[in-house]
Design a protein around this motif. Structure first.
Motif, mmCIF file in Angstrom:
data_model
loop_
_atom_site.group_PDB
_atom_site.id
_atom_site.type_symbol
_atom_site.label_atom_id
_atom_site.label_comp_id
_atom_site.label_asym_id
_atom_site.label_seq_id
_atom_site.Cartn_x
_atom_site.Cartn_y
_atom_site.Cartn_z
ATOM 1 N N ALA A 52 43.799 153.345 65.826
ATOM 2 C CA ALA A 52 42.285 152.783 65.655
ATOM 3 C C ALA A 52 42.659 151.572 64.734
ATOM 4 N N THR A 53 43.652 151.579 63.589
ATOM 5 C CA THR A 53 43.731 150.406 62.717
ATOM 6 C C THR A 53 44.386 149.090 63.769
ATOM 7 N N HIS A 54 45.378 149.488 64.679
ATOM 8 C CA HIS A 54 45.793 148.533 65.535
ATOM 9 C C HIS A 54 44.937 147.877 66.161
ATOM 10 N N VAL A 55 44.141 148.614 67.056
ATOM 11 C CA VAL A 55 42.773 148.189 67.759
ATOM 12 C C VAL A 55 41.933 147.368 67.238
ATOM 13 N N THR A 56 41.584 147.732 65.922
ATOM 14 C CA THR A 56 40.659 147.114 65.119
ATOM 15 C C THR A 56 41.213 145.612 64.844
ATOM 16 N N ALA A 57 42.502 145.737 64.392
ATOM 17 C CA ALA A 57 43.218 144.453 64.224
ATOM 18 C C ALA A 57 43.017 143.539 65.267
ATOM 19 N N LEU A 58 43.334 143.941 66.429
ATOM 20 C CA LEU A 58 43.425 143.290 67.663
ATOM 21 C C LEU A 58 42.006 142.807 68.166
ATOM 22 N N VAL A 59 40.953 143.499 67.965
ATOM 23 C CA VAL A 59 39.669 143.072 68.217
ATOM 24 C C VAL A 59 39.306 141.944 67.343
ATOM 25 N N VAL A 60 39.794 141.983 65.934
ATOM 26 C CA VAL A 60 39.261 141.051 65.109
ATOM 27 C C VAL A 60 40.130 139.879 65.466
ATOM 28 N N THR A 61 41.276 139.985 65.683
ATOM 29 C CA THR A 61 41.936 138.715 66.150
ATOM 30 C C THR A 61 41.359 137.976 66.956
ATOM 31 N N ALA A 62 41.018 138.702 68.358
ATOM 32 C CA ALA A 62 40.527 138.124 69.524
ATOM 33 C C ALA A 62 39.178 137.592 69.222
ATOM 34 N N VAL A 63 38.515 138.054 68.372
ATOM 35 C CA VAL A 63 37.044 137.559 68.130
ATOM 36 C C VAL A 63 37.286 136.198 67.241
ATOM 37 N N VAL A 64 38.199 136.204 66.110
ATOM 38 C CA VAL A 64 38.328 134.993 65.443
ATOM 39 C C VAL A 64 39.013 133.958 66.432
ATOM 40 N N ALA A 65 40.096 134.461 67.212
ATOM 41 C CA ALA A 65 40.550 133.381 68.083
ATOM 42 C C ALA A 65 39.708 132.548 69.096
ATOM 43 N N VAL A 66 38.727 133.327 69.658
ATOM 44 C CA VAL A 66 37.634 133.011 70.443
ATOM 45 C C VAL A 66 36.686 131.908 69.834
ATOM 46 N N ALA A 67 36.367 132.368 68.461
ATOM 47 C CA ALA A 67 35.442 131.295 67.730
ATOM 48 C C ALA A 67 36.382 129.926 67.280
ATOM 49 N N HIS A 68 37.498 130.224 67.022
ATOM 50 C CA HIS A 68 38.591 129.114 66.923
ATOM 51 C C HIS A 68 38.498 128.130 68.015
ATOM 52 N N VAL A 69 38.867 128.697 69.048
ATOM 53 C CA VAL A 69 39.076 128.120 70.202
ATOM 54 C C VAL A 69 38.026 127.447 70.972
ATOM 55 N N THR A 70 36.719 128.034 70.638
ATOM 56 C CA THR A 70 35.512 127.534 71.042
ATOM 57 C C THR A 70 34.922 126.173 70.219
ATOM 58 N N VAL A 71 34.924 126.537 68.747
ATOM 59 C CA VAL A 71 34.422 125.683 67.765
ATOM 60 C C VAL A 71 35.314 124.459 67.334
ATOM 61 N N MET A 72 36.554 124.769 67.024
ATOM 62 C CA MET A 72 37.541 123.676 66.572
ATOM 63 C C MET A 72 37.486 122.443 67.419
ATOM 64 N N PRO A 73 37.882 122.629 68.630
ATOM 65 C CA PRO A 73 38.043 121.605 69.596
ATOM 66 C C PRO A 73 36.627 120.374 69.679
ATOM 67 N N GLN A 74 35.422 121.094 69.725
ATOM 68 C CA GLN A 74 34.339 120.120 69.381
ATOM 69 C C GLN A 74 33.996 119.733 68.269
ATOM 70 N N TRP A 75 34.291 120.359 66.959
ATOM 71 C CA TRP A 75 34.170 119.820 65.949
ATOM 72 C C TRP A 75 35.050 118.634 65.513
ATOM 73 N N ARG A 76 36.313 118.731 66.116
ATOM 74 C CA ARG A 76 37.299 117.710 65.840
ATOM 75 C C ARG A 76 36.890 116.553 66.768
ATOM 76 N N TYR A 77 36.283 116.777 67.947
ATOM 77 C CA TYR A 77 35.788 115.708 68.724
ATOM 78 C C TYR A 77 34.892 114.845 68.116
#
Length: 167
Positions: A52-77
């Motif tokens: 459960a701890t590993h899965v939670t960490a995996l889900v949190v990482t995936a959510v942060v990754a999606v946010a980063h990959v979505t927001v950062m490039p637009q912001w930088r542009y």
């Protein structure tokens, strides 16, 4: 020749840079996510709590990754800009930490263009303007190849025609 003043440069980088920045960020996140999946599989001895701890960490990482990959490039542009005049090269870059730089043409020592493997896929290039500044070179990243080639040629010709010792 007017003395250059700090201001927002006129030109944006290539719109394709958004996709390049997103792909580069996604590759980094995929490595981290793959490592977490390997850890989950290797440590999955059946106990519910570690799984459960590993899965939670995996889900949190995936959510942060999606946010980063979505927001950062637009912001930088929206932030990244550049301009070259007969007096100076202006750049604005960053996303959390933003930087504005000016390099007087009379101080230019070298002008280089580079493309990494991922940038070649996206048909992008970077231009590096080296001066005698202790702050280091000025980089214009995320230009389409043709614009980068023109910028290198223009800056080289302008620097050669400008009086100064480039130090």
């Amino acid at each position: 020749m007017d003395t250059p003043t700090l201001r927002s440069p006129q030109h944006r980088v290539s719109r394709t840079a958004v996709w390049y920045w997103a792909a580069r960020a996604a590759l980094g996140w995929l490595v981290l996510l793959a490592a977490q999946v390997v850890w989950l599989v290797a440590d999955g001895d059946g106990d519910a709590w570690p799984v459960a701890t590993h899965v939670t960490a995996l889900v949190v990482t995936a959510v942060v990754a999606v946010a980063h990959v979505t927001v950062m490039p637009q912001w930088r542009y929206r932030v990244h800009r550049w301009e070259a005049t007969s007096a100076a090269v202006f750049t604005q870059s960053g996303w959390f930490k933003q930087e504005w730089r000016i390099a007087p043409v009379s101080r230019i020592q070298t002008v280089d263009s580079e493309r990494g493997p991922l940038e070649q896929i996206f048909r992008l290039a970077n231009v590096t303007v080296t001066t005698a500044s202790a702050a280091g070179p000025i980089k214009v990243s995320g230009l389409d190849r043709d614009t980068a080639q023109r910028l290198v040629a223009d800056l080289t010709a302008t620097a050669q025609a400008t009086a100064g010792d480039a130090t």
